[in-house]
Design a protein around this motif. Sequence first.
Motif, PDB file in Angstrom:
ATOM      1  N   ASP A 226       0.808  -1.219   0.000  1.00 42.88           N
ATOM      2  CA  ASP A 226       0.000   0.000   0.000  1.00 42.88           C
ATOM      3  C   ASP A 226       0.843   1.271   0.000  1.00 42.88           C
ATOM      4  OD1 ASP A 226      -2.357  -1.438   0.014  1.00 42.88           O
ATOM      5  OD2 ASP A 226      -2.467  -1.519   2.202  1.00 42.88           O
ATOM      6  N   ASP A 227       2.176   1.127   0.085  1.00 44.00           N
ATOM      7  CA  ASP A 227       3.047   2.307   0.123  1.00 44.00           C
ATOM      8  C   ASP A 227       3.148   2.999  -1.228  1.00 44.00           C
ATOM      9  OD1 ASP A 227       3.541   1.783   2.751  1.00 44.00           O
ATOM     10  OD2 ASP A 227       5.546   0.954   2.465  1.00 44.00           O
ATOM     11  N   HIS A 228       2.726   2.317  -2.290  1.00 44.65           N
ATOM     12  CA  HIS A 228       2.823   2.908  -3.628  1.00 44.65           C
ATOM     13  C   HIS A 228       2.063   4.230  -3.680  1.00 44.65           C
ATOM     14  CE1 HIS A 228       3.281   3.166  -7.942  1.00 44.65           C
ATOM     15  NE2 HIS A 228       1.976   3.356  -8.069  1.00 44.65           N
ATOM     16  N   GLY A 229       2.763   5.298  -4.066  1.00 49.05           N
ATOM     17  CA  GLY A 229       2.143   6.617  -4.172  1.00 49.05           C
ATOM     18  C   GLY A 229       2.425   7.513  -2.986  1.00 49.05           C
ATOM     19  N   ILE A 230       2.841   6.926  -1.859  1.00 48.13           N
ATOM     20  CA  ILE A 230       3.115   7.744  -0.665  1.00 48.13           C
ATOM     21  C   ILE A 230       4.478   7.412  -0.054  1.00 48.13           C
ATOM     22  CG2 ILE A 230       0.686   8.145  -0.046  1.00 48.13           C
ATOM     23  CD1 ILE A 230       1.039   5.872   2.042  1.00 48.13           C
ATOM     24  N   LYS A 231       5.357   6.786  -0.836  1.00 46.22           N
ATOM     25  CA  LYS A 231       6.660   6.390  -0.298  1.00 46.22           C
ATOM     26  C   LYS A 231       7.475   7.591   0.161  1.00 46.22           C
ATOM     27  CE  LYS A 231       7.416   1.928  -2.561  1.00 46.22           C
ATOM     28  NZ  LYS A 231       8.261   1.157  -3.509  1.00 46.22           N
ATOM     29  N   THR A 232       7.424   8.679  -0.607  1.00 46.14           N
ATOM     30  CA  THR A 232       8.172   9.880  -0.240  1.00 46.14           C
ATOM     31  C   THR A 232       7.671  10.436   1.085  1.00 46.14           C
ATOM     32  OG1 THR A 232       8.584  10.446  -2.552  1.00 46.14           O
ATOM     33  CG2 THR A 232       8.811  12.221  -0.941  1.00 46.14           C
ATOM     34  N   MET A 233       6.342  10.539   1.230  1.00 42.81           N
ATOM     35  CA  MET A 233       5.764  11.049   2.468  1.00 42.81           C
ATOM     36  C   MET A 233       6.124  10.170   3.655  1.00 42.81           C
ATOM     37  SD  MET A 233       1.769  11.621   3.546  1.00 42.81           S
ATOM     38  CE  MET A 233       1.620   9.990   4.242  1.00 42.81           C
TER      39      MET A 233
END
Length: 263
Positions: A226-233
Amino acid sequence: MSLLSLTVQWIDDNFSLRHATLQAKPFRGSHTSKAIADAFDGMLQTWCIPKTSVHVVLRDNARNMIKGMNDAGLPSLPCAAHTLQLVVHEGLLSQRSVADALAIGRKIVGHFKHSPLAYSCLEDIQLEIGQPAKRLQQDVQTRWNSTFYMIQSLIEQKRALGVFVSEHELPDNLTAHQWALLEKVVTVLGPFEELTRKVSSSEAMAADVIPAVTVLQRFLSRETDDDHGIKTMKGTLAAAVRRRFSDVEEQPLYSIATLLDPR
């Protein structure tokens, strides 16, 4: 007008936690460390509290407050809730896609906040589809968890908003990708919201901080699909927790409180 308050907590003869607000005084002029130290000295003298009776002062993270307590000769600890506010603020701003989705969310909430007619239509839709009539939550910059509650309220009303936008206009709208992104953000920020409520309660203790920070670090270091799309955050949040709580185990007041906590 700025205020400087003196709130005390102590253990009574029955070993029960007690607290009281003793004073709130106007704080005029420049907020220098010396002015802060002098104001604290004055309040303690007013209530005949010797400095030797002050176990610790809880303060925010501003440099003038840190130096003010040092100048006054008072042991102090930073407010954990304020530190969490700074951590989450860094995380939310670190990823452009998340910041953009939040900006659109604020526009949507602001539209209903400033238009009684639009809110009335949304309320009718909520009742028609069997949802309780609830207002969307507006966030405020100084309380990060209000952003969490705003996202939650948008997700709860996603279906009602979908019906509304098919019949009426909105200043902006979230794409399917942005809806999915906000759902992931809520999942990541959930532990921060729980911890913020815990350390903000009247029964919060210094012994809560080290275990809570350890749990946060483990949660943020765990990689999931589920980290896809929010890894940077998520990476920025993890780095900010490590940096802002880096010396937490080296603080005697935290470590001793944790070791002596019977839990």
